[in-house]
Design a protein around this motif. Structure first.
Motif, PDB file in Angstrom:
ATOM      1  N   ASP A 101       0.831  -1.209   0.000  1.00  0.00           N
ATOM      2  CA  ASP A 101       0.000   0.000   0.000  1.00  0.00           C
ATOM      3  C   ASP A 101       0.863   1.256   0.000  1.00  0.00           C
ATOM      4  N   ALA A 102       1.944   1.235   0.776  1.00  0.00           N
ATOM      5  CA  ALA A 102       2.829   2.403   0.829  1.00  0.00           C
ATOM      6  C   ALA A 102       3.544   2.614  -0.502  1.00  0.00           C
ATOM      7  N   VAL A 103       3.956   1.528  -1.140  1.00  0.00           N
ATOM      8  CA  VAL A 103       4.608   1.643  -2.441  1.00  0.00           C
ATOM      9  C   VAL A 103       3.628   2.161  -3.485  1.00  0.00           C
ATOM     10  N   ALA A 104       2.380   1.694  -3.414  1.00  0.00           N
ATOM     11  CA  ALA A 104       1.368   2.150  -4.365  1.00  0.00           C
ATOM     12  C   ALA A 104       1.134   3.645  -4.262  1.00  0.00           C
ATOM     13  N   ALA A 105       1.376   4.226  -3.103  1.00  0.00           N
ATOM     14  CA  ALA A 105       1.169   5.661  -2.903  1.00  0.00           C
ATOM     15  C   ALA A 105       2.376   6.494  -3.335  1.00  0.00           C
ATOM     16  N   LEU A 106       3.496   5.857  -3.677  1.00  0.00           N
ATOM     17  CA  LEU A 106       4.686   6.598  -4.103  1.00  0.00           C
ATOM     18  C   LEU A 106       4.492   7.144  -5.514  1.00  0.00           C
ATOM     19  N   PRO A 107       5.099   8.286  -5.801  1.00  0.00           N
ATOM     20  CA  PRO A 107       5.036   8.834  -7.172  1.00  0.00           C
ATOM     21  C   PRO A 107       6.047   8.155  -8.084  1.00  0.00           C
ATOM     22  N   LEU A 108       5.782   6.889  -8.419  1.00  0.00           N
ATOM     23  CA  LEU A 108       6.749   6.134  -9.215  1.00  0.00           C
ATOM     24  C   LEU A 108       6.889   6.697 -10.627  1.00  0.00           C
ATOM     25  N   VAL A 109       5.844   7.333 -11.140  1.00  0.00           N
ATOM     26  CA  VAL A 109       5.959   7.927 -12.476  1.00  0.00           C
ATOM     27  C   VAL A 109       6.989   9.042 -12.467  1.00  0.00           C
ATOM     28  N   LYS A 110       6.933   9.904 -11.436  1.00  0.00           N
ATOM     29  CA  LYS A 110       7.912  10.980 -11.323  1.00  0.00           C
ATOM     30  C   LYS A 110       9.310  10.421 -11.117  1.00  0.00           C
ATOM     31  N   ALA A 111       9.400   9.282 -10.443  1.00  0.00           N
ATOM     32  CA  ALA A 111      10.713   8.680 -10.200  1.00  0.00           C
ATOM     33  C   ALA A 111      11.340   8.181 -11.488  1.00  0.00           C
ATOM     34  N   GLY A 112      10.579   8.074 -12.560  1.00  0.00           N
ATOM     35  CA  GLY A 112      11.140   7.649 -13.833  1.00  0.00           C
ATOM     36  C   GLY A 112      11.846   8.757 -14.581  1.00  0.00           C
ATOM     37  N   HIS A 113      11.740   9.995 -14.113  1.00  0.00           N
ATOM     38  CA  HIS A 113      12.423  11.105 -14.763  1.00  0.00           C
ATOM     39  C   HIS A 113      13.857  11.195 -14.253  1.00  0.00           C
ATOM     40  N   PRO A 114      14.793  11.651 -15.090  1.00  0.00           N
ATOM     41  CA  PRO A 114      16.199  11.675 -14.670  1.00  0.00           C
ATOM     42  C   PRO A 114      16.489  12.696 -13.592  1.00  0.00           C
ATOM     43  N   TYR A 115      15.675  13.744 -13.497  1.00  0.00           N
ATOM     44  CA  TYR A 115      15.968  14.767 -12.484  1.00  0.00           C
ATOM     45  C   TYR A 115      14.678  15.441 -12.070  1.00  0.00           C
ATOM     46  N   ASN A 116      14.491  15.605 -10.806  1.00  0.00           N
ATOM     47  CA  ASN A 116      13.294  16.216 -10.253  1.00  0.00           C
ATOM     48  C   ASN A 116      13.661  17.597  -9.728  1.00  0.00           C
ATOM     49  N   ALA A 117      13.448  18.609 -10.551  1.00  0.00           N
ATOM     50  CA  ALA A 117      13.882  19.958 -10.184  1.00  0.00           C
ATOM     51  C   ALA A 117      13.151  20.488  -8.965  1.00  0.00           C
ATOM     52  N   GLU A 118      11.963  19.953  -8.678  1.00  0.00           N
ATOM     53  CA  GLU A 118      11.227  20.419  -7.507  1.00  0.00           C
ATOM     54  C   GLU A 118      11.989  20.123  -6.218  1.00  0.00           C
ATOM     55  N   ALA A 119      12.858  19.128  -6.279  1.00  0.00           N
ATOM     56  CA  ALA A 119      13.594  18.756  -5.075  1.00  0.00           C
ATOM     57  C   ALA A 119      14.542  19.855  -4.629  1.00  0.00           C
ATOM     58  N   LEU A 120      14.939  20.764  -5.532  1.00  0.00           N
ATOM     59  CA  LEU A 120      15.874  21.823  -5.164  1.00  0.00           C
ATOM     60  C   LEU A 120      15.180  22.990  -4.474  1.00  0.00           C
ATOM     61  N   ILE A 121      13.902  23.151  -4.729  1.00  0.00           N
ATOM     62  CA  ILE A 121      13.194  24.319  -4.216  1.00  0.00           C
ATOM     63  C   ILE A 121      13.219  24.335  -2.701  1.00  0.00           C
ATOM     64  N   HIS A 122      12.988  23.167  -2.107  1.00  0.00           N
ATOM     65  CA  HIS A 122      12.935  23.094  -0.651  1.00  0.00           C
ATOM     66  C   HIS A 122      14.316  22.969  -0.034  1.00  0.00           C
ATOM     67  N   GLY A 123      15.226  22.297  -0.723  1.00  0.00           N
ATOM     68  CA  GLY A 123      16.503  21.925  -0.111  1.00  0.00           C
ATOM     69  C   GLY A 123      17.334  23.092   0.372  1.00  0.00           C
ATOM     70  N   LEU A 124      17.361  24.179  -0.378  1.00  0.00           N
ATOM     71  CA  LEU A 124      18.186  25.320   0.003  1.00  0.00           C
ATOM     72  C   LEU A 124      17.352  26.497   0.506  1.00  0.00           C
ATOM     73  N   SER A 125      16.134  26.224   0.889  1.00  0.00           N
ATOM     74  CA  SER A 125      15.296  27.268   1.458  1.00  0.00           C
ATOM     75  C   SER A 125      15.725  27.534   2.897  1.00  0.00           C
ATOM     76  N   PRO A 126      15.274  28.636   3.484  1.00  0.00           N
ATOM     77  CA  PRO A 126      15.646  28.899   4.889  1.00  0.00           C
ATOM     78  C   PRO A 126      15.100  27.861   5.859  1.00  0.00           C
ATOM     79  N   ASP A 127      14.105  27.096   5.430  1.00  0.00           N
ATOM     80  CA  ASP A 127      13.500  26.096   6.304  1.00  0.00           C
ATOM     81  C   ASP A 127      14.399  24.867   6.397  1.00  0.00           C
ATOM     82  N   PRO A 128      14.949  24.552   7.586  1.00  0.00           N
ATOM     83  CA  PRO A 128      15.853  23.401   7.713  1.00  0.00           C
ATOM     84  C   PRO A 128      15.133  22.078   7.913  1.00  0.00           C
ATOM     85  N   ALA A 129      13.803  22.053   7.799  1.00  0.00           N
ATOM     86  CA  ALA A 129      13.061  20.808   8.018  1.00  0.00           C
ATOM     87  C   ALA A 129      13.419  19.773   6.957  1.00  0.00           C
TER      88      ALA A 129
END
Length: 393
Positions: free
Chosen positions: A263-291
């Motif tokens: 069930d947990a795997v079925a909820a993963l965005p596996l389609v997005k994981a098929g792309h070579p790079y997920n630019a959205e991942a950078l938006i949060h990483g270097l933000s002031p929010d350290p969460a």
């Protein structure tokens, strides 16, 4: 996507009951006590860098504690609830505490190796007198807060540059393979800041590792740990099963653990994981929010559920599952965890106030590289999972 089963070994013959669970828990408790005795005999607490035997014994302690705790969670309907709920979180605390020192050491090694690769040098560029002075200034600047925004801007610029260089170069077919920036000017800028970035990371993560080492030593000498060890010692000879556990089948809770995983795997965005790079991942990483990165949490949860599923199979079959695909999926999720935490460490270092622009740039590129590795690990997991075939009744 249809739900798929990771267990592809031959079906079991006969019913597996609580007796098998009791035997498994006794064996793991015995391994725990053996590792504890070896750890004490090696005198691991006397030195910061323990011997190979002490490292192995600490790893064996964590291994047994994780398996006991995981089995108590999966098969809790068959165990005395008061006893189980009392010891399970204590074992999780112990394994987590003992794992921190190794985690910081591995994270530092991963980041320094990535800096070597990204800067195009066989080893981290030698720090000149100026570079060393700059590194010290960078470290000292950690106590200042008036220029944090400018450092994050430089880091984010480096991160975006690295991401842009990779989008065309990293194809899903070679996901996970080392990639390199293609622009000579960018590589030159990275080389300039790599030494100081490496020194900053080394200082921060070595300090964290030293603190984790002290925490582990304090934990092993605490009354809390001795209480856990006493309970495990009792478990080695007596498992508090319920009255009906000896005849109750283990397949029901084990199947429930597998269903939670699917069930947990079925909820993963596996389609997005098929792309070579997920630019959205950078938006949060270097933000002031350290969460922690919000995209990573579901993947970390799947990793834990996959581990519980594997432990349940060990209980059912009396041995470690030899399913290659199960192994590949777990390895991909371990790489995902390591890259995610390394990216967070690079982003945290990039938030250090008043660091030099070249240092911030190198850390930004490093962060982008590790987020790329996160995406590669997700793609590898997707490939391993989709190779599974649905078991026919």
């Amino acid at each position: 996507m249809a739900q798929q089963h990771l267990d592809q070994t031959e079906p079991l013959t006969g019913a597996v009951t609580g007796d098998a669970l009791a035997g498994y828990l006794r064996a793991q408790a015995t391994e725990f006590l053996r590792a504890l005795r070896q750890h004490r005999e090696t005198g691991a607490g006397a030195h910061h860098n323990g011997t190979e035997e002490s490292v192995d014994s600490a790893r064996a302690l964590r291994r047994s504690a994780r398996r006991i705790s995981g089995s108590l969670h999966t098969f809790r309907p068959l165990l005395d609830p008061d006893w189980s709920e009392a010891i399970r979180p204590e074992l999780a605390w112990l394994s987590g505490t003992l794992a921190l020192e190794h985690a910081y050491e591995s994270r530092l090694d991963r980041l320094l190796q990535a800096l070597h690769r990204l800067s195009g040098t066989p080893q981290l560029p030698t720090q000149t007198t100026d570079a060393t002075a700059g590194s010290r200034a960078d470290a000292a600047a950690g106590s200042r807060t008036d220029a944090a925004t400018g450092s994050r801007t430089d880091a984010a610029a480096g991160s975006r540059a690295a991401g842009a260089a990779r989008v065309g170069a990293a194809a899903p077919g070679n996901a996970g393979a080392p990639t390199h920036p293609t622009a000579p000017q960018e590589r030159g800028n990275l080389t300039v800041g790599a030494a100081k970035a490496g020194a900053l990371l080394d200082r921060q993560l070595t300090l964290a590792r030293t603190r984790a080492h002290s925490t582990a030593l304090q934990a092993l000498g605490s009354s809390r740990f001795h209480a856990v060890a006493d309970k495990v010692a009792v478990l080695a000879s007596e498992v508090p099963l319920t009255a009906t556990a000896t005849t109750a089948p283990l397949h029901t809770p084990a199947t429930a653990a597998e269903e939670r995983l699917t069930d947990a795997v079925a909820a993963l965005p596996l389609v997005k994981a098929g792309h070579p790079y997920n630019a959205e991942a950078l938006i949060h990483g270097l933000s002031p929010d350290p969460a922690p990165h919000p995209q990573d949490a579901p993947w970390h949860q799947v990793r834990l559920l996959l581990r519980l599923h594997r432990y349940a199979l060990e209980v059912l079959r009396g041995q470690t599952p030899d399913d290659v695909r199960l192994l590949e999926a777990g390895q991909a999720l371990n790489r995902h965890r390591d890259a995610s935490e390394a990216a967070s460490a690079a982003a945290q270092a990039a938030r250090t106030p008043r660091i030099a622009p070249a240092t911030a740039y190198a850390l930004g590129v490093l962060h982008a590289d590790q987020r790329h590795e996160v995406e590669a690990a997700r793609f590898a997991f997707q490939q391993a999972w989709q190779k599974e075939t649905v078991r026919t009744p």
